[in-house]
Enzyme design. Sequence first.
Site, PDB file in Angstrom:
ATOM      1  N   THR A 264       0.854  -1.182   0.000  1.00 16.87           N
ATOM      2  CA  THR A 264       0.000   0.000   0.000  1.00 16.87           C
ATOM      3  C   THR A 264       0.890   1.232   0.000  1.00 16.87           C
ATOM      4  OG1 THR A 264      -1.847   1.167   1.036  1.00 16.87           O
ATOM      5  CG2 THR A 264      -0.360  -0.003   2.535  1.00 16.87           C
ATOM      6  N   GLU A 265       0.539   2.189  -0.860  1.00 18.56           N
ATOM      7  CA  GLU A 265       1.411   3.330  -1.126  1.00 18.56           C
ATOM      8  C   GLU A 265       1.763   4.106   0.136  1.00 18.56           C
ATOM      9  OE1 GLU A 265      -1.191   5.344  -3.836  1.00 18.56           O
ATOM     10  OE2 GLU A 265      -2.014   6.672  -2.306  1.00 18.56           O
ATOM     11  N   ASN A 266       0.855   4.047   1.127  1.00 12.92           N
ATOM     12  CA  ASN A 266       1.092   4.801   2.349  1.00 12.92           C
ATOM     13  C   ASN A 266       1.998   4.064   3.328  1.00 12.92           C
ATOM     14  OD1 ASN A 266      -1.334   3.210   2.317  1.00 12.92           O
ATOM     15  ND2 ASN A 266      -1.821   3.985   4.337  1.00 12.92           N
TER      16      ASN A 266
END
Lengths: 209, 209, 242, 242
Positions: free
Chosen positions: A47-49
């Site tokens: 997940t990009e975060n």
Amino acid sequence: MIRISREELAARIASDIPEGSYVNLGIGAPTLVADFLPEGREVVLHTENGMLGMGPAPVDGGIDPDLINAGKQPVTALAGAAYFHHADSFGMMRGGHLDVCVLGAFQVSETGDLANWSTGAEDAIPAVGGAMDLAIGAKQVYVMTDLLTRSGESKLVARCTYPLTGVGCVTRIYTDHAVFDVTAEGLVVRETFGATIAELSDITGLVLR
Amino acid sequence: MIRISREELAARIASDIPEGSYVNLGIGAPTLVADFLPEGREVVLHTENGMLGMGPAPVDGGIDPDLINAGKQPVTALAGAAYFHHADSFGMMRGGHLDVCVLGAFQVSETGDLANWSTGAEDAIPAVGGAMDLAIGAKQVYVMTDLLTRSGESKLVARCTYPLTGVGCVTRIYTDHAVFDVTAEGLVVRETFGATIAELSDITGLVLR
Amino acid sequence: MIDKTVPDAAAAVAGIPDGATVMIGGFGRAGQPVELIDALIAQGAGDLTIVNNNAGNGDTGLAALLAAGRVRRIVCSFPRQSDSWVFDDLYRSGRIELELVPQGNLAERIRAAGAGVGAFYSPTGVGTQLAEGREHRVIDGREYVLEYPIRADYALVSARKGDRWGNLVYRGTARNFGPVMAAAATTTIAQVDEIVPLGALDPEGIVTPGIFVDRVVSVGERAWLDDGVFVGGVDREGRAAS
Amino acid sequence: MIDKTVPDAAAAVAGIPDGATVMIGGFGRAGQPVELIDALIAQGAGDLTIVNNNAGNGDTGLAALLAAGRVRRIVCSFPRQSDSWVFDDLYRSGRIELELVPQGNLAERIRAAGAGVGAFYSPTGVGTQLAEGREHRVIDGREYVLEYPIRADYALVSARKGDRWGNLVYRGTARNFGPVMAAAATTTIAQVDEIVPLGALDPEGIVTPGIFVDRVVSVGERAWLDDGVFVGGVDREGRAAS
């Protein structure tokens, strides 16, 4: 024409993701793919975060506001998960380390251009997030989308009219009618869920093979 | 002329480093500075190979080969220490986060050019390490050196003849005879250990103030 | 099941071909993957380009690889050390090529490769021999030199612990180049003191996520980790290579 | 003795002037330093430029700062969310400027500022509206766009624990922009759940070394850390801002 449901499409995509892949699932429908990964097949979700090894949504009461996905939904961490900061997270994308990402789309061109961040409407508030990074970063960029818009227009187009997310970046398009590969010779129908190539050419207005 | 010892010079430099400073001490003589930091004054030492909060050399038996300084000597970690990788370590330098670094020198020019990595000798094997990064990275770049070479030539020069490490980067030069500040108006004698400005001008061949 | 662990160092370095570019972690001996290098020597690949901060210490590890005549070219920041006699001899006799890179540019160029950065402007080296012939640019009144990524076919790194997903944690200043090299190579091979079960590493403390690692081999605990007995790194008297 | 701890959030944000550029950590609400933002609202600084991934959620935190009319301009990647009504209204009525940056370029530009990189070539955004007017360059056959650092006068970040040297550890995906922002600002202010004694944080696990941090304030334990009760981040039903 025969269409498959969003869930069926998610399952179809999931079945194409090999064990051991590092995968980013975009906000919205692509998130569904996680629910259909075959039992026992280990796939590592990014997940990009800032997490690899993202797990499913928490069961009741287990919501942790420090543990969310790119869509800001609560998630969990699997054994083997790792956290990292945003520059490292996007370095993973930009550096080509993700095997697959699955993105939604407003339009995809026959040369693999993607438009999925803006309809270009005058009054719209723009927001791009990580879409452009994902589009150019993953080794395989899959689009998951209905083939037609609600008003019946093809999302597969000769040339995108919406603002681009990335140029020539999409490698495969999973739609409710068929799956298309983007090749140097144009779009190739990889699999159809009932429609003939002629029918698909007819509704998209594109030369298909 | 009166000269002070290397240890006295190290003590002089140490006394000029304010509490709370983040400091990198170069390989060789500058390493001595750590031994003379005033008791109770907290200064955080950075070593380029990935640690803040570096402590002194270990006592007998405490050598840990995974814990070394830039000179590859065994060191210890203080409470509050942190480890990080090389890109992060040099990002700290390049990003201007270090308050002070202390470097040795072959030559320093009156405009603050530093030459400390190569004598340019034909048969020498070149090696630069982190010198160029430190030279341009720290807020204050102090040089610690004898004023004269063994053969009696001034290391303070109008223009470096040795290959440069950095251009206009040195802010202060601590020598065994005097301390010089590099200013926009040239070298200023900040402190002398006995020699007069005239004597210093004489042995360096430079205009000093 | 994802399982990146391999049974031994020979299996770990299998397939590295002649002519490969190989990054090798470590700063001097700290973090140098000695067991992988020994296996690479036994494996036989030659004509290698090596990327390392140094150019070998003493007669073991990277120095032994050089002594075996397997290295055509080395990219490093600090080859000349008190115990770099193997490199010194090869260099003086013209049997090895050297690309000297300031250490921070070396680290950042490796990082750029892993992070997909096409090139970057560094202030390091401006006005020096090492920036000659490179493109310069003034940005906000400061001069920078354009630096390009350094990529590799393989990276050999040494870490403290790893798991079957390839997650790694390091130890002390042995971390050094491992994390950036792991991300910059097509195939990354890690030797670890210990392979632990998946989930045993704190997800907050994993330094190299498994996405960057292809093979993990345990080389066993180093005795000094427990009993303070010295092995590798610096010499027994604590005298350092300068 | 080095002591970067300050007694309360008001002391932490003291001195931030009108017109400052302020980075604010967080991705949505995760990692958003709500207590520092509340203190900034009380402190009164206005005409601010804010750098954040988003543009506020609901009516609290960053959204409240926007609602108070303190923000002239925001630099972010994803302002439009289901609960970004405060920003939406300001933007539609022309009361706030927006610089939209792809998220990875945002993160890397902030990192570049902290790491002293003058500019870098990114493949992200090439051929899109967001790269229009920017310098392009083909490197090794691929097209890149030149991106410049984003610096700030202040960074406000939220971390799990800190010590008096300013060392920080984060928690889960609340880490996000904290580490890069901390390094990119002239003055970095961290709120933490807990201040621990120096040496209590594992040196292998410190994510932001104290060199990047100027002030640390404890805002107290968040109840849900222990009992699972929800506070902030996502809404009580687990429905997310999309």
